[in-house]
Design a protein around this motif. Structure first.
Motif, PDB file in Angstrom:
ATOM      1  N   GLU A 117       7.351   0.247  -7.534  1.00  0.00           N
ATOM      2  CA  GLU A 117       7.715   1.518  -8.096  1.00  0.00           C
ATOM      3  C   GLU A 117       6.626   2.575  -8.153  1.00  0.00           C
ATOM      4  O   GLU A 117       6.575   3.731  -8.352  1.00  0.00           O
ATOM      5  CB  GLU A 117       8.452   1.505  -9.273  1.00  0.00           C
ATOM      6  CG  GLU A 117       9.887   0.764  -9.262  1.00  0.00           C
ATOM      7  CD  GLU A 117      10.407   0.543 -10.606  1.00  0.00           C
ATOM      8  OE1 GLU A 117      10.013   1.098 -11.542  1.00  0.00           O
ATOM      9  OE2 GLU A 117      11.455  -0.280 -10.739  1.00  0.00           O
ATOM     10  N   ILE A 118       5.283   1.842  -8.289  1.00  0.00           N
ATOM     11  CA  ILE A 118       4.121   2.487  -8.644  1.00  0.00           C
ATOM     12  C   ILE A 118       3.143   2.551  -7.733  1.00  0.00           C
ATOM     13  O   ILE A 118       2.081   2.940  -7.848  1.00  0.00           O
ATOM     14  CB  ILE A 118       3.636   1.952  -9.988  1.00  0.00           C
ATOM     15  CG1 ILE A 118       3.387   0.483 -10.049  1.00  0.00           C
ATOM     16  CG2 ILE A 118       4.457   2.262 -11.116  1.00  0.00           C
ATOM     17  CD1 ILE A 118       2.109  -0.083  -9.493  1.00  0.00           C
ATOM     18  N   SER A 119       3.403   2.061  -6.292  1.00  0.00           N
ATOM     19  CA  SER A 119       2.523   1.800  -5.369  1.00  0.00           C
ATOM     20  C   SER A 119       3.199   1.949  -4.024  1.00  0.00           C
ATOM     21  O   SER A 119       4.241   1.581  -4.119  1.00  0.00           O
ATOM     22  CB  SER A 119       1.350   0.677  -5.628  1.00  0.00           C
ATOM     23  OG  SER A 119       2.215  -0.631  -5.598  1.00  0.00           O
ATOM     24  N   THR A 120       2.282   1.937  -3.068  1.00  0.00           N
ATOM     25  CA  THR A 120       2.874   1.821  -1.611  1.00  0.00           C
ATOM     26  C   THR A 120       2.209   0.529  -0.995  1.00  0.00           C
ATOM     27  O   THR A 120       1.049   0.429  -1.029  1.00  0.00           O
ATOM     28  CB  THR A 120       2.563   3.081  -0.969  1.00  0.00           C
ATOM     29  OG1 THR A 120       1.324   3.408  -0.722  1.00  0.00           O
ATOM     30  CG2 THR A 120       3.413   4.317  -1.483  1.00  0.00           C
ATOM     31  N   LYS A 121       2.829  -0.264  -0.174  1.00  0.00           N
ATOM     32  CA  LYS A 121       2.512  -1.374   0.581  1.00  0.00           C
ATOM     33  C   LYS A 121       2.190  -0.827   1.938  1.00  0.00           C
ATOM     34  O   LYS A 121       2.800  -0.332   2.702  1.00  0.00           O
ATOM     35  CB  LYS A 121       3.565  -2.439   0.519  1.00  0.00           C
ATOM     36  CG  LYS A 121       3.031  -3.670   1.130  1.00  0.00           C
ATOM     37  CD  LYS A 121       4.171  -4.766   1.128  1.00  0.00           C
ATOM     38  CE  LYS A 121       3.747  -6.167   1.233  1.00  0.00           C
ATOM     39  NZ  LYS A 121       4.686  -7.188   1.537  1.00  0.00           N
ATOM     40  N   GLU A 122       0.840  -1.228   2.103  1.00  0.00           N
ATOM     41  CA  GLU A 122       0.015  -1.049   3.236  1.00  0.00           C
ATOM     42  C   GLU A 122      -0.358  -2.143   4.198  1.00  0.00           C
ATOM     43  O   GLU A 122      -0.506  -3.127   3.986  1.00  0.00           O
ATOM     44  CB  GLU A 122      -1.340  -0.201   3.011  1.00  0.00           C
ATOM     45  CG  GLU A 122      -1.039   0.958   2.228  1.00  0.00           C
ATOM     46  CD  GLU A 122      -0.309   2.284   2.774  1.00  0.00           C
ATOM     47  OE1 GLU A 122      -0.216   2.335   4.005  1.00  0.00           O
ATOM     48  OE2 GLU A 122       0.335   2.940   1.876  1.00  0.00           O
ATOM     49  N   ASP A 123      -0.334  -1.666   5.579  1.00  0.00           N
ATOM     50  CA  ASP A 123      -0.996  -3.128   6.442  1.00  0.00           C
ATOM     51  C   ASP A 123      -2.494  -2.886   6.636  1.00  0.00           C
ATOM     52  O   ASP A 123      -2.763  -3.802   7.145  1.00  0.00           O
ATOM     53  CB  ASP A 123      -0.143  -2.795   7.965  1.00  0.00           C
ATOM     54  CG  ASP A 123      -0.208  -1.543   8.603  1.00  0.00           C
ATOM     55  OD1 ASP A 123      -1.042  -0.656   8.037  1.00  0.00           O
ATOM     56  OD2 ASP A 123       0.198  -1.192   9.748  1.00  0.00           O
ATOM     57  N   CYS A 124      -2.802  -1.709   6.237  1.00  0.00           N
ATOM     58  CA  CYS A 124      -4.409  -1.549   6.151  1.00  0.00           C
ATOM     59  C   CYS A 124      -4.823  -0.411   5.099  1.00  0.00           C
ATOM     60  O   CYS A 124      -4.109   0.343   5.106  1.00  0.00           O
ATOM     61  CB  CYS A 124      -5.150  -1.338   7.762  1.00  0.00           C
ATOM     62  SG  CYS A 124      -4.457   0.005   8.447  1.00  0.00           S
ATOM     63  N   LEU A 125      -5.906  -0.448   4.669  1.00  0.00           N
ATOM     64  CA  LEU A 125      -6.425   0.761   3.925  1.00  0.00           C
ATOM     65  C   LEU A 125      -7.982   0.894   4.402  1.00  0.00           C
ATOM     66  O   LEU A 125      -8.760  -0.130   4.913  1.00  0.00           O
ATOM     67  CB  LEU A 125      -6.550   0.093   2.451  1.00  0.00           C
ATOM     68  CG  LEU A 125      -5.322   0.147   1.748  1.00  0.00           C
ATOM     69  CD1 LEU A 125      -5.149  -0.645   0.543  1.00  0.00           C
ATOM     70  CD2 LEU A 125      -4.462   1.444   1.487  1.00  0.00           C
ATOM     71  N   ILE A 126      -8.433   1.976   4.032  1.00  0.00           N
ATOM     72  CA  ILE A 126      -9.953   2.258   4.099  1.00  0.00           C
ATOM     73  C   ILE A 126     -10.598   2.603   2.832  1.00  0.00           C
ATOM     74  O   ILE A 126     -10.043   3.237   1.625  1.00  0.00           O
ATOM     75  CB  ILE A 126     -10.280   3.588   4.888  1.00  0.00           C
ATOM     76  CG1 ILE A 126      -9.671   3.361   6.150  1.00  0.00           C
ATOM     77  CG2 ILE A 126     -11.771   3.948   5.080  1.00  0.00           C
ATOM     78  CD1 ILE A 126     -10.207   2.339   6.774  1.00  0.00           C
ATOM     79  N   LEU A 127     -11.593   1.643   2.286  1.00  0.00           N
ATOM     80  CA  LEU A 127     -12.038   1.511   0.822  1.00  0.00           C
ATOM     81  C   LEU A 127     -13.287   2.354   0.732  1.00  0.00           C
ATOM     82  O   LEU A 127     -14.160   2.359   1.868  1.00  0.00           O
ATOM     83  CB  LEU A 127     -12.671   0.142   0.576  1.00  0.00           C
ATOM     84  CG  LEU A 127     -13.213   0.051  -0.717  1.00  0.00           C
ATOM     85  CD1 LEU A 127     -12.441   0.161  -1.918  1.00  0.00           C
ATOM     86  CD2 LEU A 127     -13.677  -1.504  -0.804  1.00  0.00           C
TER      87      LEU A 127
END
Length: 329
Positions: free
Chosen positions: A207-217
């Motif tokens: 509800e408060i986030s999106t699930k990702e297969d990758c991210l850039i930090l």
């Protein structure tokens, strides 16, 4: 209750060795040359020189492009979540979609990295935390970041040495030291403008986030890392001589000391890729598609570049016309 005779499985998995092995096999399938364990020296918190490392060092070479994958693996229980704050590209720190590949072309004669309008590999994020069934672990993510960050300057220097000394013969190679954290933890990015109250009222993390297969930090380089980087670059300059390096330098500035100071403060590294390891491994698929786009930009990207250049040309012509009219008046 779990059978004590099967605990060896948990211990083996938590060592991350099976994950490292699977990641290496996957990279080999993509045509990479991979080895386990890349080691380097740096002082620990007690200022004692120690050997540090990251798990996999891999090279993806195509034409004039030498992508160096610096990989730290973190196996986590499937229920473990890594949650990151959201950030936006081209913000205050000017992180660009390609920042995580860290192009090095300071001494190349012909081939240069093209600063084009690449589609982001993944959404940009900031500070992260690991949440487990037992609570939170504030160190896991930061430790992985440190392992990779303190190896970056040495990788940049190795690339520049190859270019300066022509160690690859007549091949004019652009190097891309690319730090990557691979984890089995679930990756979540908080939604924009989420509040503490939103989190309190939420019934699930979705509800408060999106699930990702990758991210850039977005990697914020602190003073300690900057000083460490500067020492590596100072040794490089001392080895070859400032005047000698400046003669062959073909970068954004004509002074190698200034170039290296910018590298140390802003680009070593400015961003790190985080990839969720799964059966599908869509994150890795996106990564290598991004590499291919850098190697051979698509028609879409080249068209956007042409449109951008046409707009700049049009603005320049209008400015010149206004200037001439002003002179006539």
């Amino acid at each position: 209750m779990k059978d004590s005779s099967s605990k060896w499985k948990d211990f083996l998995l938590k060592s991350s060795v099976p994950l490292e092995y699977e990641v290496k096999r996957l990279l080999d399938n993509y045509g990479c040359l991979s080895t386990f364990e890349y080691t380097y020296l740096r002082k620990d918190e007690n200022q004692i020189l120690n050997e540090f490392s990251y798990d996999i060092d891999a090279s993806f070479i195509k034409g004039a492009h030498f992508f160096e994958l610096m990989i730290e693996c973190k196996y986590r229980d499937p229920s473990t979540n890594w949650i990151f704050t959201p950030e936006n590209y081209e913000g205050f720190q000017e992180v660009k979609p390609y920042s995580f590949i860290n192009p090095v072309d300071a001494f190349t004669d012909f081939h240069k990295f093209r600063d084009l309008d690449y589609e982001p590999l993944a959404p940009l994020c900031g500070k992260g935390i690991e949440i487990t069934s037992d609570g939170q672990n504030p160190k896991t993510i930061s430790q992985a970041i440190y392992q990779l960050s303190y190896a970056m300057a040495e990788k940049v220097v190795i690339g520049m040495e190859h270019q300066y000394e022509k160690l690859l013969g007549n091949i004019d190679m652009v190097f891309y030291p690319t730090p990557i954290i691979v984890t089995t933890a679930n990756l979540f990015r908080l939604k924009e403008n989420v509040t503490i109250e939103d989190i309190k009222k939420s019934k699930s993390i979705d509800e408060i986030s999106t699930k990702e297969d990758c991210l850039i930090l977005n990697n914020n380089i602190g003073k300690s890392l900057e000083d460490f980087n500067l020492k590596i670059f100072d040794d490089f300059i001392s080895k070859y001589g400032r005047e000698n390096l400046n003669k062959k330098l073909k970068s954004f500035n004509k002074d190698i000391e200034f170039v290296c100071s910018v590298f140390a403060k802003n680009y070593c590294p400015s961003a790190i890729a985080i990839i969720h390891f799964s059966e599908l491994n869509t994150g890795f698929e996106k990564l290598f598609n991004f590499f291919e786009e850098v190697i051979k930009p698509s028609e879409r990207i080249l068209k956007k570049l042409e449109e951008k250049n046409n707009k700049l040309k049009e603005m320049s012509e209008k400015f010149e016309a206004l200037k001439q009219n002003k002179n006539k008046a």
